[in-house]
Design an enzyme around this catalytic site. Structure first.
Site, PDB file in Angstrom:
ATOM      1  CB  ILE A 134      -1.125  -0.115   1.241  1.00  7.70           C
ATOM      2  CG1 ILE A 134      -0.332  -0.161   2.474  1.00  7.70           C
ATOM      3  CG2 ILE A 134      -2.032  -1.322   0.937  1.00  7.70           C
ATOM      4  CD1 ILE A 134      -1.236  -0.196   3.654  1.00  7.70           C
ATOM      5  CD  GLU A 135       3.247   3.708   3.151  1.00  6.68           C
ATOM      6  OE1 GLU A 135       3.507   4.681   2.444  1.00  6.68           O
ATOM      7  OE2 GLU A 135       2.961   3.802   4.172  1.00  6.68           O
TER       8      GLU A 135
END
Length: 213
Positions: free
Chosen positions: A88-89
């Site tokens: 998700i980063e």
């Protein structure tokens, strides 16, 4: 990582004084070493294929499997939690940049690096990012949901009710917790990851491309 600060050090201030008043010096050293071990280690779920990553993660993250497993051993974390964070980063893009200026695989702000460090170096970026995640886990007493909130919004949000978290942090935690739960449960696919990809991740993962770490 958003507004979060980064440090690989974990403070034990306030514990030494009480112990030294009750125990002889050698015992203080032994107990202190034990406490330090507890601070730097977090429970890792057993029986969930910790020698490999869950298949739910995108190919861009799967390419980092060997590094993720090595980092997981170094930091004594579930590799699927590290993979969730990377997913998700940055979707495994080592040169990812956010609009806020966060950099690299774990989206660490530039002021967390020394002048001589390369924030896009995977090992350096992982050291800063996972060091902070470790602090967040400690502050959250092992609660992954709270630790994810702390990673995104800063350790200060951990002690606040979720209703007071920034909207970005709430979304971040909901997706992160859902993806991680699916990975831990041994699922072959993740509805949470699919939703994240559709809403936010497609462009990020396209930018990650097919490049090898």
């Amino acid at each position: 990582m958003g507004r979060a600060g980064v440090s690989t050090a974990v403070s034990l201030e306030g514990q030494g004084g009480c112990l030294s008043a009750l125990l002889p010096p050698l015992a203080v050293l032994l107990v202190g070493a034990l406490l330090a071990g507890l601070v730097l280690r977090f429970p890792v779920p057993q029986g969930n294929g910790l020698d490999r990553l869950s298949p739910i993660f995108t190919p861009q993250v799967q390419r980092w499997a060997a590094s993720i497993l090595r980092w997981a051993e170094t930091w004594d974390m579930d590799p699927n939690l590290i993979a969730t964070l990377m997913q998700i980063e940055s979707c495994g893009h080592p040169r990812a940049r956010s609009r806020a200026g966060a950099l690299g695989l774990f989206q660490v702000m530039p002021y967390h690096f020394s002048a001589l460090e390369d924030p896009f170096d995977p090992e350096t970026n992982a050291a800063r990012g996972l060091g902070y995640l470790q602090r967040a886990l400690w502050a959250a007493r092992g609660d992954v949901r709270l630790a994810l909130a702390g990673y995104n919004g800063g350790l200060g949000v951990i002690s606040r009710p979720a209703s007071l978290w920034p909207a970005e942090t709430i979304r971040y935690v909901d997706f992160g917790e859902g993806i991680y739960a699916d990975a831990r449960q041994g699922k072959d696919s993740s509805a949470a990851l699919t939703e994240w990809y559709t809403k936010y991740g497609a462009g990020l993962c396209r930018a990650a491309g097919d490049g090898h770490p």
